[in-house]
Design a protein around this motif. Structure first.
Motif, PDB file in Angstrom:
ATOM      1  N   ILE A 118       1.008  -1.092   0.126  1.00  0.00           N
ATOM      2  CA  ILE A 118       0.066   0.068  -0.112  1.00  0.00           C
ATOM      3  C   ILE A 118       0.749   1.075  -0.025  1.00  0.00           C
ATOM      4  N   THR A 119       0.551   2.081  -1.088  1.00  0.00           N
ATOM      5  CA  THR A 119       1.223   3.577  -1.010  1.00  0.00           C
ATOM      6  C   THR A 119       0.198   4.629  -1.225  1.00  0.00           C
ATOM      7  N   GLN A 120       0.663   5.802  -1.152  1.00  0.00           N
ATOM      8  CA  GLN A 120      -0.393   6.945  -0.907  1.00  0.00           C
ATOM      9  C   GLN A 120      -1.038   6.949  -2.642  1.00  0.00           C
ATOM     10  N   GLU A 121      -0.221   6.577  -3.542  1.00  0.00           N
ATOM     11  CA  GLU A 121      -0.955   6.645  -4.765  1.00  0.00           C
ATOM     12  C   GLU A 121      -1.709   5.383  -5.143  1.00  0.00           C
ATOM     13  N   SER A 122      -1.278   4.015  -4.865  1.00  0.00           N
ATOM     14  CA  SER A 122      -1.684   2.776  -5.202  1.00  0.00           C
ATOM     15  C   SER A 122      -1.792   1.717  -4.217  1.00  0.00           C
ATOM     16  N   GLN A 123      -2.293   0.443  -4.549  1.00  0.00           N
ATOM     17  CA  GLN A 123      -2.415  -0.557  -3.793  1.00  0.00           C
ATOM     18  C   GLN A 123      -2.394  -1.954  -4.753  1.00  0.00           C
ATOM     19  N   SER A 124      -1.471  -2.746  -4.313  1.00  0.00           N
ATOM     20  CA  SER A 124      -1.402  -4.089  -5.233  1.00  0.00           C
ATOM     21  C   SER A 124      -1.153  -5.283  -4.220  1.00  0.00           C
ATOM     22  N   ARG A 125      -1.701  -6.348  -4.910  1.00  0.00           N
ATOM     23  CA  ARG A 125      -1.991  -7.826  -4.155  1.00  0.00           C
ATOM     24  C   ARG A 125      -1.259  -8.757  -4.873  1.00  0.00           C
ATOM     25  N   SER A 126      -0.741  -9.731  -4.163  1.00  0.00           N
ATOM     26  CA  SER A 126       0.317 -10.713  -4.948  1.00  0.00           C
ATOM     27  C   SER A 126      -0.942 -11.721  -5.303  1.00  0.00           C
ATOM     28  N   TYR A 127      -0.725 -12.533  -6.436  1.00  0.00           N
ATOM     29  CA  TYR A 127      -1.564 -13.497  -6.883  1.00  0.00           C
ATOM     30  C   TYR A 127      -0.830 -14.842  -6.775  1.00  0.00           C
ATOM     31  N   SER A 128       0.382 -14.738  -6.569  1.00  0.00           N
ATOM     32  CA  SER A 128       1.302 -16.015  -6.463  1.00  0.00           C
ATOM     33  C   SER A 128       2.578 -15.642  -5.701  1.00  0.00           C
ATOM     34  N   ALA A 129       2.647 -16.252  -4.675  1.00  0.00           N
ATOM     35  CA  ALA A 129       3.914 -16.229  -3.870  1.00  0.00           C
ATOM     36  C   ALA A 129       4.213 -17.386  -3.037  1.00  0.00           C
ATOM     37  N   THR A 130       5.465 -17.616  -2.689  1.00  0.00           N
ATOM     38  CA  THR A 130       6.005 -18.907  -1.905  1.00  0.00           C
ATOM     39  C   THR A 130       7.247 -18.289  -0.985  1.00  0.00           C
ATOM     40  N   ILE A 131       7.614 -19.137  -0.105  1.00  0.00           N
ATOM     41  CA  ILE A 131       8.637 -18.797   0.921  1.00  0.00           C
ATOM     42  C   ILE A 131       9.605 -19.873   0.380  1.00  0.00           C
ATOM     43  N   HIS A 132      11.106 -19.335   0.162  1.00  0.00           N
ATOM     44  CA  HIS A 132      11.810 -20.200  -0.032  1.00  0.00           C
ATOM     45  C   HIS A 132      12.890 -20.132   0.952  1.00  0.00           C
ATOM     46  N   THR A 133      13.225 -21.244   1.802  1.00  0.00           N
ATOM     47  CA  THR A 133      14.170 -21.345   2.871  1.00  0.00           C
ATOM     48  C   THR A 133      15.327 -21.641   2.365  1.00  0.00           C
TER      49      THR A 133
END
Length: 133
Positions: A118-133
């Motif tokens: 979230i910024t003052q100008e926009s908002q974006s959401r992830s559609y795909s993500a993973t955690i790499h250890t």
């Protein structure tokens, strides 16, 4: 999530199945024998185990008792403040843009992670993500 501890999951699943089955046999007053009545308890065993796994996937995986031996990735849930600094140069002014203040909201589950910036100008959401250890 990738890189799960498969050996620990298999051992825990087998132990959980056997443990629930033994408890049900004991509560039913049945002996530990390969009888039809003993095997008729298996659908109940699997139902209880699925409920327990559902609770684990929803909430239990966050518990510190399961890390790192069963859940090998950290709990990174939270809202994080930061600054985004761009290397882009405005062609009109020949100057870089000002830093942008951002909020990163991280909401992990056992099987995925969802991020919102979230910024003052926009908002974006992830559609795909993973955690790499």
């Amino acid at each position: 999530m990738k890189h799960l501890n498969v050996k620990a999951f298999v051992a825990l699943s087998i132990g959980l199945t056997v443990g629930i089955w033994l408890i049900l046999l004991f509560l039913s007053g049945l002996k530990l024998e390969a009888t039809w009545l003993a095997f008729r308890q298996l659908p109940t065993v699997l139902s209880i185990e699925m409920i327990l796994w559902g609770l684990f996937v929803k909430w239990g995986w966050r518990s510190k008792i399961f890390q790192p031996w069963l859940v090998p990735f950290p709990l990174i849930q939270g809202t994080w403040k930061g600054t985004l600094t761009s290397t882009w140069i405005d062609p009109n002014t020949q100057k870089p843009t000002d830093p942008i203040h951002v909020l990163l909201v991280v909401r992990p589950t056992f099987l995925s992670v969802h991020c919102t910036i979230i910024t003052q100008e926009s908002q974006s959401r992830s559609y795909s993500a993973t955690i790499h250890t």
